[in-house]
Scaffold this motif. Structure first.
Motif, PDB file in Angstrom:
ATOM      1  N   THR A  79       9.572  -3.360  -4.117  1.00 23.40           N
ATOM      2  CA  THR A  79      10.198  -2.558  -3.073  1.00 23.40           C
ATOM      3  C   THR A  79      10.891  -1.354  -3.695  1.00 23.40           C
ATOM      4  OG1 THR A  79      11.886  -2.556  -1.328  1.00 23.40           O
ATOM      5  CG2 THR A  79      12.197  -4.128  -3.120  1.00 23.40           C
ATOM      6  N   PHE A 111       6.189  -2.123  -1.137  1.00 24.36           N
ATOM      7  CA  PHE A 111       6.929  -1.852   0.094  1.00 24.36           C
ATOM      8  C   PHE A 111       7.794  -0.606  -0.112  1.00 24.36           C
ATOM      9  CE2 PHE A 111       6.059  -6.338  -0.005  1.00 24.36           C
ATOM     10  CZ  PHE A 111       5.720  -6.659   1.306  1.00 24.36           C
ATOM     11  N   THR A 122      10.722  -2.872   7.106  1.00 22.73           N
ATOM     12  CA  THR A 122       9.542  -3.196   6.304  1.00 22.73           C
ATOM     13  C   THR A 122       9.026  -4.556   6.777  1.00 22.73           C
ATOM     14  OG1 THR A 122      10.621  -4.473   4.530  1.00 22.73           O
ATOM     15  CG2 THR A 122      10.641  -2.060   4.317  1.00 22.73           C
TER      16      THR A 122
END
Length: 199
Positions: A79, A111, A122
């Motif tokens: 992420t 992400f 997300t």
């Protein structure tokens, strides 16, 4: 309505955290996933105002964590917070905001996010639930910024997780120590070394 992944992890967190704290070492926990946070090139550039030293060492250890995950057929998520402004160091349009070379792997699910919270806007929640994840290992940069936000967001969602401290860094050792102690004291967050996770 409560996301099913929360309901699964509420029980797992209550059942396992105190038990594992009694053990000096434990093997890779079944049905686990790894979340890597913001391990971008910018942190390793000496002329950058966001420069953090020793990133190559942390990246190597983080790579070992990723390898352990794939060896155990566990998913890995990366992420990363992107900035829309082109003049920002972490702009999504600049290569210096890309994930470091040592951690590039097509098997890692990526992400992008605009906020500090990696679960907000997300599908990270859905990703973990779909994979049947019961435990998460968190690593990345910086521990007093994106990593802390990830840890607190996971905690607030009652996810059972471990922060792998030597796969994380902060700009200073003082910030690193304060953040880890603060998370452990006020969030009861489990902190372990890479060795304790993989051996």
């Amino acid at each position: 309505m409560l996301n099913p992944v929360f309901a699964v992890c509420i029980f797992r967190r209550m059942e396992t955290v105190k038990d594992r704290q009694r053990q000096p070492y434990y093997m890779w926990y079944g049905n686990s996933a790894v979340i890597i946070v913001d391990f971008q090139n910018e942190w390793s550039m000496e002329k950058s105002p966001f420069y953090i030293g020793r990133t190559s060492i942390a990246a190597k250890k983080c790579s070992t964590l990723v390898h352990e995950a794939f060896k155990n057929s566990s998913p890995v998520a990366y992420t990363q917070r992107y900035m829309e402004r082109t003049d920002n160091a972490f702009s999504k349009y600049k290569s210096r905001s890309n994930i470091v070379e040592k951690l590039r792997d097509d098997r890692i699910e990526k992400f992008g996010r605009k906020s500090w919270d990696p679960f907000l806007d997300t599908y990270l929640d859905d990703f973990l639930f779909d994979k049947g994840v019961e435990h998460v290992y968190i690593a990345g940069l910086a521990v007093n910024a994106g990593v802390r936000e990830c840890a607190e967001s996971a905690y607030n969602r009652d996810l059972d997780f471990t922060l792998v401290k030597d796969c994380c860094l902060a700009e200073t050792s003082e910030e690193m120590q304060f953040t880890l102690e603060d998370l452990q004291k006020y969030r009861d967050i489990e902190v372990r070394t890479l060795r304790q996770v993989v051996e």
